[in-house]
Write an enzyme that holds these catalytic residues in place. Structure first.
Site, mmCIF file in Angstrom:
data_model
loop_
_atom_site.group_PDB
_atom_site.id
_atom_site.type_symbol
_atom_site.label_atom_id
_atom_site.label_comp_id
_atom_site.label_asym_id
_atom_site.label_seq_id
_atom_site.Cartn_x
_atom_site.Cartn_y
_atom_site.Cartn_z
ATOM 1 N N HIS A 14 0.856 -1.184 0.000
ATOM 2 C CA HIS A 14 0.000 0.000 0.000
ATOM 3 C C HIS A 14 0.895 1.238 0.000
ATOM 4 C CE1 HIS A 14 -3.840 -2.021 1.790
ATOM 5 N NE2 HIS A 14 -3.255 -2.779 0.879
ATOM 6 N N GLU B 186 1.118 3.821 1.881
ATOM 7 C CA GLU B 186 1.705 4.191 3.172
ATOM 8 C C GLU B 186 2.837 3.240 3.573
ATOM 9 O OE1 GLU B 186 -2.625 5.503 3.158
ATOM 10 O OE2 GLU B 186 -1.534 3.690 2.592
ATOM 11 N N CYS C 20 -5.761 2.256 5.732
ATOM 12 C CA CYS C 20 -6.460 1.015 6.073
ATOM 13 C C CYS C 20 -5.927 0.492 7.412
ATOM 14 C CB CYS C 20 -6.251 -0.018 4.958
ATOM 15 S SG CYS C 20 -4.596 -0.756 4.987
ATOM 16 N N CYS D 32 -2.101 -0.289 7.302
ATOM 17 C CA CYS D 32 -1.291 0.922 7.236
ATOM 18 C C CYS D 32 -1.367 1.715 8.537
ATOM 19 C CB CYS D 32 -1.715 1.768 6.047
ATOM 20 S SG CYS D 32 -1.385 0.958 4.464
#
Length: 157
Positions: A54, A56, A84, A87
């Site tokens: 992801h 991040e 999310c 993250c």
């Protein structure tokens, strides 16, 4: 929002849009330290066949390499979307000072990036989750914990 916040967020948003045009997911993030962007990241899940890639997570990895530390104290993250659960955990582990985000988790759910299922699963007892999480009581596993606890020169995190 101060001008610097706008410019940092705009950078994260531009990364997210460019990533979509290049075949990636609609997420981008930057890490800022002392008023300077030290790392950029985009969602690379499908490009790298890595469900943890992801934006991040990617930007945390780049920033940690940049500063030479596993902690990002003194850093701020600007993300094109609310992080999310994975993250969110990583941002806490990285010890960033602040996280700014543009799109909300509800906005993400509206385009089929819905994390509500994961949030629900996290709160359930392990034996009732949709993926079975089964504790195997293996006393030998605790030896690593004892070694860690007694290690004099450990680097705590």
């Amino acid at each position: 929002m101060p001008a610097s916040h706008n410019s940092f967020m705009q950078c994260a948003i531009e990364l997210s849009m460019q990533n979509v045009l290049e075949g990636g997911g609609p997420f981008g993030a930057v890490v800022v330290k002392n008023g300077i962007i030290i790392a950029e990241g985009v969602n690379r899940v499908t490009r790298d066949n890595d469900p943890t890639a992801h934006a991040e997570i990617v930007v945390i990895r780049h920033a940690c390499n940049q500063v030479g530390s596993f902690q990002l104290t003194g850093c701020t993250v600007y993300s094109s979307c609310e992080p999310c659960p994975m993250c969110l955990g990583a941002l806490y582990w990285a010890r960033v000072d602040t996280v700014y985000f543009a799109n909300t988790k509800q906005d993400a759910a509206a385009i089929d990036f819905d994390d509500s299922f994961i949030y629900t699963q996290i709160s359930l007892p392990t034996h009732t989750r949709s993926i079975p999480f089964i504790h195997l009581d293996v006393p030998q596993a605790r030896k690593a914990f004892v070694l860690w606890k007694n290690k004099i020169d450990k680097i705590c995190y």
